[in-house]
Design a protein around this motif. Structure first.
Motif, short mmCIF file in Angstrom:
data_model
loop_
_atom_site.label_atom_id
_atom_site.label_comp_id
_atom_site.label_asym_id
_atom_site.label_seq_id
_atom_site.Cartn_x
_atom_site.Cartn_y
_atom_site.Cartn_z
N LEU A 161 34.11 49.34 -28.44
CA LEU A 161 34.99 48.51 -27.94
C LEU A 161 34.97 48.33 -26.49
N LEU A 162 34.53 49.02 -25.58
CA LEU A 162 34.15 49.30 -24.18
C LEU A 162 33.16 48.25 -24.00
N GLU A 163 32.01 48.19 -24.77
CA GLU A 163 30.84 47.25 -24.71
C GLU A 163 31.34 45.83 -24.83
N TYR A 164 32.28 45.60 -26.06
CA TYR A 164 32.86 44.17 -26.03
C TYR A 164 33.48 43.78 -25.10
N SER A 165 34.43 44.64 -24.54
CA SER A 165 35.43 44.36 -23.52
C SER A 165 34.83 44.09 -22.03
N ASN A 166 33.87 44.87 -21.54
CA ASN A 166 33.50 45.03 -20.21
C ASN A 166 32.07 44.68 -19.80
N VAL A 167 31.02 44.78 -20.95
CA VAL A 167 29.69 44.29 -20.55
C VAL A 167 29.56 42.89 -20.56
N ASP A 168 28.69 42.44 -19.46
CA ASP A 168 28.71 41.08 -18.81
C ASP A 168 28.10 40.25 -20.04
N GLY A 169 27.02 40.51 -20.78
CA GLY A 169 26.33 39.95 -21.94
C GLY A 169 24.93 40.44 -22.08
N GLY A 170 24.36 40.00 -23.14
CA GLY A 170 23.01 40.43 -23.51
C GLY A 170 23.06 41.29 -24.53
N THR A 171 24.17 42.01 -24.86
CA THR A 171 24.03 42.95 -26.20
C THR A 171 24.89 42.06 -27.38
N GLN A 172 24.65 42.91 -28.48
CA GLN A 172 25.53 42.37 -29.52
C GLN A 172 26.84 42.03 -29.47
N LEU A 173 27.72 43.06 -28.85
CA LEU A 173 29.02 42.80 -28.93
C LEU A 173 29.62 42.28 -27.68
N SER A 174 28.96 42.24 -26.74
CA SER A 174 29.14 41.34 -25.41
C SER A 174 29.09 39.94 -25.73
N GLU A 175 27.87 39.72 -26.35
CA GLU A 175 27.68 38.17 -26.69
C GLU A 175 28.77 37.93 -27.69
N GLN A 176 29.12 38.66 -28.72
CA GLN A 176 30.19 38.42 -29.67
C GLN A 176 31.63 37.84 -28.96
N ARG A 177 31.73 38.79 -27.78
CA ARG A 177 32.97 38.43 -27.18
C ARG A 177 32.90 37.10 -26.52
N ARG A 178 31.65 36.61 -26.05
CA ARG A 178 31.48 35.28 -25.44
C ARG A 178 31.61 34.18 -26.35
N ALA A 179 30.95 34.52 -27.51
CA ALA A 179 31.15 33.61 -28.64
C ALA A 179 32.60 33.27 -29.14
N ASN A 180 33.42 34.42 -28.81
CA ASN A 180 34.82 34.35 -29.30
C ASN A 180 35.74 33.49 -28.24
N GLY A 181 34.98 33.07 -27.09
CA GLY A 181 35.79 32.27 -26.23
C GLY A 181 36.08 32.96 -24.69
N SER A 182 35.56 34.39 -24.61
CA SER A 182 35.65 35.04 -23.43
C SER A 182 34.63 35.37 -22.69
N ASP A 183 33.90 34.17 -22.01
CA ASP A 183 32.69 34.38 -21.30
C ASP A 183 32.66 35.44 -20.30
N SER A 184 33.61 35.69 -19.58
CA SER A 184 33.60 36.54 -18.57
C SER A 184 34.07 37.99 -19.10
N PRO A 185 33.60 39.11 -18.76
CA PRO A 185 33.99 40.41 -19.39
C PRO A 185 35.62 40.40 -18.91
N HIS A 186 36.15 41.51 -19.97
CA HIS A 186 37.67 41.60 -19.73
C HIS A 186 37.93 42.51 -18.27
N ALA A 187 36.99 43.35 -18.08
CA ALA A 187 36.92 44.33 -17.06
C ALA A 187 38.03 45.30 -16.93
N ILE A 188 38.43 45.71 -17.79
CA ILE A 188 39.40 46.64 -18.09
C ILE A 188 39.11 48.21 -17.51
N SER A 189 39.71 48.58 -16.48
CA SER A 189 39.19 49.78 -15.86
C SER A 189 40.25 50.98 -16.29
N LEU A 190 41.49 50.98 -16.86
CA LEU A 190 42.31 52.11 -17.23
C LEU A 190 42.23 52.04 -18.75
#
Length: 503
Positions: free
Chosen positions: A138-167
């Motif tokens: 979940l953290l990888e999907y949410s906060n990693v910029d890109g280049g991994t399976q889950l971060s790229e999945q987020r980008r493909a789902n319409g959120s190109d920028s990371p969610h940058a959740i800190s708390l």
């Protein structure tokens, strides 16, 4: 008339006013999400289905953070169900509230809503039925910029920028037997430590909240915090605390004294955390995330979830209707939170919309403010700078439930940059008004504003047809004479004095 005296001196500071004190909570529970923040058929709904009128009131309320997606709901939640094409998302049984979850709104939608509402997302991970692997995914999907399976999945789902959740909250109320995946302190402490360690390998700067006990009357309270923090102390930043209040058996005097219990509750958690600090020879301090607090009438019918074969989507649940007295208690609890700003670093009014909430909606229709909206909105808007240590001289009474309480309770904030001094006060007297005299150790102040929130009937409640009969009104009794301001506080009232330095 009761007479109280408050001494305010900017030389004595508790700590900074923290914007995160004014957080709230959106859980997949009842109508909080569906027909609450999300109602695609509503006339004000945007392209994502979010109600514009709700967003407008959230901004007016002054909410800083919103905790999501639970609550009890998170302990059975698969975050993956709520991402990707909406038509392909599964419907699941929500065991926490005996409902069906369509997953129409998930992580990506919530973050988009949070950005629109100008609030910081506070994310909870499932440590009930899941664990370390799911949390870091979940953290990888949410906060990693890109280049991994889950971060790229987020980008493909319409959120190109990371969610940058800190708390991040490491689970929810895990000592509660009602919790899916309920655990002992030893079981949870080890899991929380391993989860925190893994999450910090992705981002060492995350702010992590370990679960405290779910209520102060739990047999586990105190011992739970001690054992969990012994295991997690160097890996987390905050320990969570949850507390709710209600009037019992018509005892309004005790109910109005709820802030006394809030004070002792916070002090107990601080003492436990500091005991672990001393025993472990730690240098840092653990602070408190009071991420569930409110007035909640848990014995009412609307707090009972469906049963049997009935698993509805977004049933009417926990839709308490609040009175003036409830609002005054909420104001008193805000005073307590501010007074403990040195150790309470985050708080979440539970919840935001429809579910024990300051904002209510009709599906597809009208919106209105509950009584509790007003003290929260005023405190969020006006508390700035630092919280001051104040000296309050006030007569007391004995409450059956919480012991000795002052008829008046108060806190003050001071913003040296703007020159604003704000005094928040409640009168717990049921029959009698109270004269509050504030002795000022600040020169050159003028009285800008004085308001009171009160009604002859403390049980008056707002409705969809009338949420304006009782509003914060100008208190014309307020007067400044040299270095003292006096004001008469109506019975059962929330009050605000605002002064500003002009020289």
């Amino acid at each position: 008339m009761t007479h109280a005296r408050l001494v305010v001196d900017p030389a004595f500071v508790v700590g900074p006013v923290r914007r995160r004190t004014f957080g709230s909570f959106v859980e997949h529970l009842g109508r909080s999400v569906y027909t609450g923040i999300h109602d695609p058929g509503h006339p004000t709904a945007d392209a994502d289905g979010f109600r514009g009128d709700v967003i407008e009131l959230v901004r007016e309320l002054g909410v800083s953070t919103v905790r999501y997606p639970g609550g009890n709901f998170v302990s059975g939640y698969k975050w993956e169900d709520g991402v990707g094409p909406q038509g392909e998302r599964p419907t699941r049984l929500d065991l926490a509230w005996h409902s069906s979850e369509p997953n129409t709104v998930g992580l990506d939608e919530f973050v988009r809503w949070a950005r629109k509402a100008d609030v910081e997302p506070m994310m909870a991970v499932n440590l009930g039925t899941r664990g370390v692997a799911e949390a870091i995914e979940l953290l990888e999907y949410s906060n990693v910029d890109g280049g991994t399976q889950l971060s790229e999945q987020r980008r493909a789902n319409g959120s190109d920028s990371p969610h940058a959740i800190s708390l991040w909250c490491l689970g929810n109320e895990m000592d509660g037997p009602w919790q899916t995946g309920h655990k002992t302190a030893a079981e949870y402490g080890r899991l929380a430590a391993e989860t925190a360690r893994a999450m910090r390998q992705i981002d060492p700067d995350l702010e992590l909240v370990a679960c405290g006990s779910s209520a102060s009357d739990m047999p586990t309270f105190g011992a739970w915090e001690h054992e969990v923090l012994t295991e997690t102390y160097e890996l987390v930043d905050l320990i969570s605390a949850h507390i709710y209040f209600a009037e019992h058996d018509g005892d309004l005097a005790s109910f109005l004294a709820a802030g006394v219990r809030m004070d002792s509750f916070i002090d107990s958690i601080v003492a436990t955390a500091d005991a672990v600090r001393a025993a472990g020879k730690h240098s840092k301090r653990i602070h408190i995330s009071l991420d569930e607090w409110n007035v909640w009438y848990q014995d009412r019918a609307e707090s009972r979830p469906p049963s049997g074969t009935d698993w509805p989507v977004a049933p009417v649940l926990l839709e308490d209707r609040y009175t003036v007295a409830d609002a005054v208690v909420v104001g008193g609890l805000l005073i307590s939170l501010l007074r403990h700003t040195d150790r309470v670093h985050a708080a979440s009014l539970a919840q935001l919309v429809n579910v024990i909430a300051p904002i209510m909606t009709e599906p597809g229709g009208r919106i209105w403010k509950q009584t509790t909206f007003h003290p929260f909105a005023q405190a969020s808007a006006l508390a700035r700078g630092v919280v001051l240590h104040t000296a309050l001289e006030v007569p007391t009474y004995e409450s059956a439930r919480y012991g000795t309480a002052g008829f008046v309770d108060s806190v003050a904030t001071w913003d040296a940059e703007s020159g604003d001094l704000v005094v928040f006060a409640v009168n717990r007297g049921i029959e009698d008004a109270a004269e509050l005299a504030v002795d000022l150790r600040i020169e050159g102040l003028e009285l800008v504003e004085a308001t009171s929130y009160a009604h002859d009937d403390p049980y008056w409640a707002a409705t969809v047809d009338d949420d304006t009969t009782v509003l914060p009104r100008a208190n014309v009794t307020a007067a400044l004479d040299g270095a003292r301001v006096t004001v008469t506080l109506p019975p059962v009232s929330w009050n605000v004095l605002r002064l500003r330095r002009v020289v």
